[in-house]
Design a protein around this motif. Structure first.
Motif, mmCIF file in Angstrom:
data_model
loop_
_atom_site.group_PDB
_atom_site.id
_atom_site.type_symbol
_atom_site.label_atom_id
_atom_site.label_comp_id
_atom_site.label_asym_id
_atom_site.label_seq_id
_atom_site.Cartn_x
_atom_site.Cartn_y
_atom_site.Cartn_z
ATOM 1 N N ARG A 184 0.860 -1.178 0.000
ATOM 2 C CA ARG A 184 0.000 0.000 0.000
ATOM 3 C C ARG A 184 0.900 1.233 0.000
ATOM 4 O O ARG A 184 1.960 1.254 0.627
ATOM 5 C CB ARG A 184 -0.908 0.001 1.230
ATOM 6 C CG ARG A 184 -1.908 1.151 1.270
ATOM 7 C CD ARG A 184 -2.838 1.025 2.468
ATOM 8 N NE ARG A 184 -3.671 -0.175 2.367
ATOM 9 C CZ ARG A 184 -3.671 -1.152 3.270
ATOM 10 N NH1 ARG A 184 -2.891 -1.100 4.332
ATOM 11 N NH2 ARG A 184 -4.461 -2.204 3.097
ATOM 12 N N LEU A 185 0.497 2.258 -0.727
ATOM 13 C CA LEU A 185 1.208 3.534 -0.722
ATOM 14 C C LEU A 185 0.519 4.508 0.215
ATOM 15 O O LEU A 185 -0.720 4.632 0.217
ATOM 16 C CB LEU A 185 1.251 4.132 -2.133
ATOM 17 C CG LEU A 185 2.335 3.595 -3.077
ATOM 18 C CD1 LEU A 185 2.060 4.056 -4.503
ATOM 19 C CD2 LEU A 185 3.720 4.050 -2.635
ATOM 20 N N HIS A 186 1.322 5.181 1.012
ATOM 21 C CA HIS A 186 0.843 6.272 1.863
ATOM 22 C C HIS A 186 1.614 7.522 1.458
ATOM 23 O O HIS A 186 2.771 7.440 1.001
ATOM 24 C CB HIS A 186 1.097 5.971 3.342
ATOM 25 C CG HIS A 186 0.359 4.772 3.846
ATOM 26 N ND1 HIS A 186 -0.773 4.851 4.620
ATOM 27 C CD2 HIS A 186 0.593 3.446 3.668
ATOM 28 C CE1 HIS A 186 -1.203 3.637 4.913
ATOM 29 N NE2 HIS A 186 -0.394 2.761 4.341
ATOM 30 N N GLY A 187 1.004 8.670 1.633
ATOM 31 C CA GLY A 187 1.678 9.905 1.278
ATOM 32 C C GLY A 187 1.428 10.981 2.311
ATOM 33 O O GLY A 187 0.430 10.945 3.040
ATOM 34 N N PHE A 188 2.347 11.947 2.375
ATOM 35 C CA PHE A 188 2.107 13.107 3.232
ATOM 36 C C PHE A 188 2.840 14.336 2.725
ATOM 37 O O PHE A 188 3.932 14.238 2.173
ATOM 38 C CB PHE A 188 2.448 12.815 4.700
ATOM 39 C CG PHE A 188 3.912 12.647 5.018
ATOM 40 C CD1 PHE A 188 4.707 13.739 5.360
ATOM 41 C CD2 PHE A 188 4.493 11.380 5.025
ATOM 42 C CE1 PHE A 188 6.048 13.572 5.695
ATOM 43 C CE2 PHE A 188 5.826 11.201 5.356
ATOM 44 C CZ PHE A 188 6.606 12.313 5.689
ATOM 45 N N GLU A 189 2.180 15.481 2.883
ATOM 46 C CA GLU A 189 2.811 16.770 2.630
ATOM 47 C C GLU A 189 3.711 17.087 3.816
ATOM 48 O O GLU A 189 3.363 16.826 4.968
ATOM 49 C CB GLU A 189 1.751 17.871 2.479
ATOM 50 C CG GLU A 189 0.699 17.600 1.425
ATOM 51 C CD GLU A 189 1.241 17.725 0.013
ATOM 52 O OE1 GLU A 189 2.318 18.334 -0.147
ATOM 53 O OE2 GLU A 189 0.585 17.220 -0.923
ATOM 54 N N VAL A 190 4.869 17.649 3.536
ATOM 55 C CA VAL A 190 5.822 17.953 4.598
ATOM 56 C C VAL A 190 5.381 19.211 5.338
ATOM 57 O O VAL A 190 5.258 20.293 4.748
ATOM 58 C CB VAL A 190 7.238 18.130 4.023
ATOM 59 C CG1 VAL A 190 8.200 18.653 5.085
ATOM 60 C CG2 VAL A 190 7.734 16.792 3.467
ATOM 61 N N ALA A 191 5.118 19.052 6.637
ATOM 62 C CA ALA A 191 4.701 20.178 7.481
ATOM 63 C C ALA A 191 5.870 20.789 8.233
ATOM 64 O O ALA A 191 5.808 21.945 8.657
ATOM 65 C CB ALA A 191 3.639 19.707 8.475
ATOM 66 N N GLU A 192 6.927 20.021 8.414
ATOM 67 C CA GLU A 192 8.117 20.508 9.118
ATOM 68 C C GLU A 192 9.337 19.802 8.542
ATOM 69 O O GLU A 192 9.277 18.603 8.249
ATOM 70 C CB GLU A 192 8.020 20.227 10.615
ATOM 71 C CG GLU A 192 9.189 20.786 11.409
ATOM 72 C CD GLU A 192 9.085 20.475 12.904
ATOM 73 O OE1 GLU A 192 8.945 19.269 13.234
ATOM 74 O OE2 GLU A 192 9.134 21.405 13.725
ATOM 75 N N ALA A 193 10.431 20.535 8.374
ATOM 76 C CA ALA A 193 11.665 19.952 7.830
ATOM 77 C C ALA A 193 12.854 20.537 8.564
ATOM 78 O O ALA A 193 12.893 21.737 8.850
ATOM 79 C CB ALA A 193 11.775 20.246 6.327
ATOM 80 N N ARG A 194 13.817 19.684 8.872
ATOM 81 C CA ARG A 194 15.041 20.186 9.493
ATOM 82 C C ARG A 194 16.227 19.324 9.079
ATOM 83 O O ARG A 194 16.083 18.149 8.741
ATOM 84 C CB ARG A 194 14.916 20.261 11.011
ATOM 85 C CG ARG A 194 14.809 18.944 11.737
ATOM 86 C CD ARG A 194 14.618 19.185 13.235
ATOM 87 N NE ARG A 194 14.733 17.984 14.036
ATOM 88 C CZ ARG A 194 13.740 17.169 14.319
ATOM 89 N NH1 ARG A 194 12.528 17.430 13.865
ATOM 90 N NH2 ARG A 194 13.938 16.096 15.063
ATOM 91 N N LEU A 195 17.388 19.936 9.124
ATOM 92 C CA LEU A 195 18.637 19.287 8.767
ATOM 93 C C LEU A 195 19.584 19.403 9.948
ATOM 94 O O LEU A 195 19.820 20.498 10.463
ATOM 95 C CB LEU A 195 19.257 19.962 7.535
ATOM 96 C CG LEU A 195 20.630 19.443 7.090
ATOM 97 C CD1 LEU A 195 20.485 18.064 6.449
ATOM 98 C CD2 LEU A 195 21.278 20.418 6.109
#
Length: 257
Positions: free
Chosen positions: A123-134
């Protein structure tokens, strides 16, 4: 010029490096195959019969908060690491046409045959990125989700290791002479240890020596053809012979770990 934190995160989470998923208030982490589409949305390919699938059960009728965690794997011993990318959002199952479109996007990064079994064994799940850090060099860089989505993964990342090996194995003397000229060195064995669309990262000393320099390209390259033209003076000293074109493309990194 060097990659921005947003570009580094997009490159790390593109889907060519192993990923871990952390779920809010759940045990883990879980190993996961992932990719990102052209807008940076994260796609997860999850076996139907797995612990992660149970946690993401669509029957629960709720999106699940999670974090995708991807650690950079340097292409060679002694190469500096870009760091670690963390992107978070709320995952939801994909079905019907959205699942088919997502499978095509996933296949562009990882053409695994398991995509043919989406809807049955996977099954494929997807999400829009709400927070990103490096996380890199002991610092944390927080990136706005809009900047993350607008950035592009490095086009040379998938083949960085192969290109660096080709430079070292087939063009060693030319590369060393070129680096000495560009850096004004009279001795030593400078080595190219990372490569990205913006330039080369060069180690100035032997194993354990953390001194490095970045040699920028005249302009960012978009593909292997442009890279070959940029590397012409590196691979061909004052010779009139046509330079040997590196057989594979490559990846990127920073000036210091």
């Amino acid at each position: 010029m060097a990659p921005t934190p947003a570009e580094l995160i997009r490159t790390l989470v593109a889907g060519r490096l192993p990923g871990l998923v952390h779920l809010a208030h759940r045990p883990g982490p879980f190993h996961v195959r992932h990719a990102t589409d052209a807008e940076g949305r994260v796609l997860l390919l999850v076996p139907v019969f797995s612990d992660l699938a149970a946690e993401l059960d669509p029957a629960a009728a709720r999106d699940v908060a999670l974090v995708l965690d991807v650690l950079d794997l340097p292409p060679a011993a002694g190469a500096p690491s870009t760091g670690r990318a963390w992107v978070s959002g709320w995952a939801a199952p994909l079905t019907g046409d959205p699942a088919r479109r997502a499978a095509v996007e996933f296949a562009a990064v990882d053409p695994t045959g398991d995509l043919l079994d989406v809807g049955s064994r996977f099954r494929l799940h997807g999400f829009e990125v709400a927070e990103a850090r490096l996380e890199t060099a002991g610092a944390v860089h927080r990136v706005d989700p809009g900047d993350y989505a607008a950035a592009e993964p490095d086009p040379l990342h998938a083949d960085e290791a192969a290109l660096l090996a080709d430079l070292a194995d087939h063009h060693g003397p030319q590369v060393t002479a070129y680096l000495r000229r560009r850096l004004g060195l009279t001795g030593g064995e400078p080595r190219v240890v990372r490569l990205d669309r913006y330039g080369l990262v060069v180690a100035l000393g032997g194993p354990g020596d953390r001194r490095r320099a970045r040699l920028p390209f005249p302009q960012p390259v978009t593909d292997l053809s442009e890279l070959s033209r940029v590397l012409h003076p590196l691979l061909c000293t004052r010779s009139t012979a046509h330079p040997r074109t590196p057989r594979h493309p490559a990846n990127t990194r920073t000036d210091r770990d």
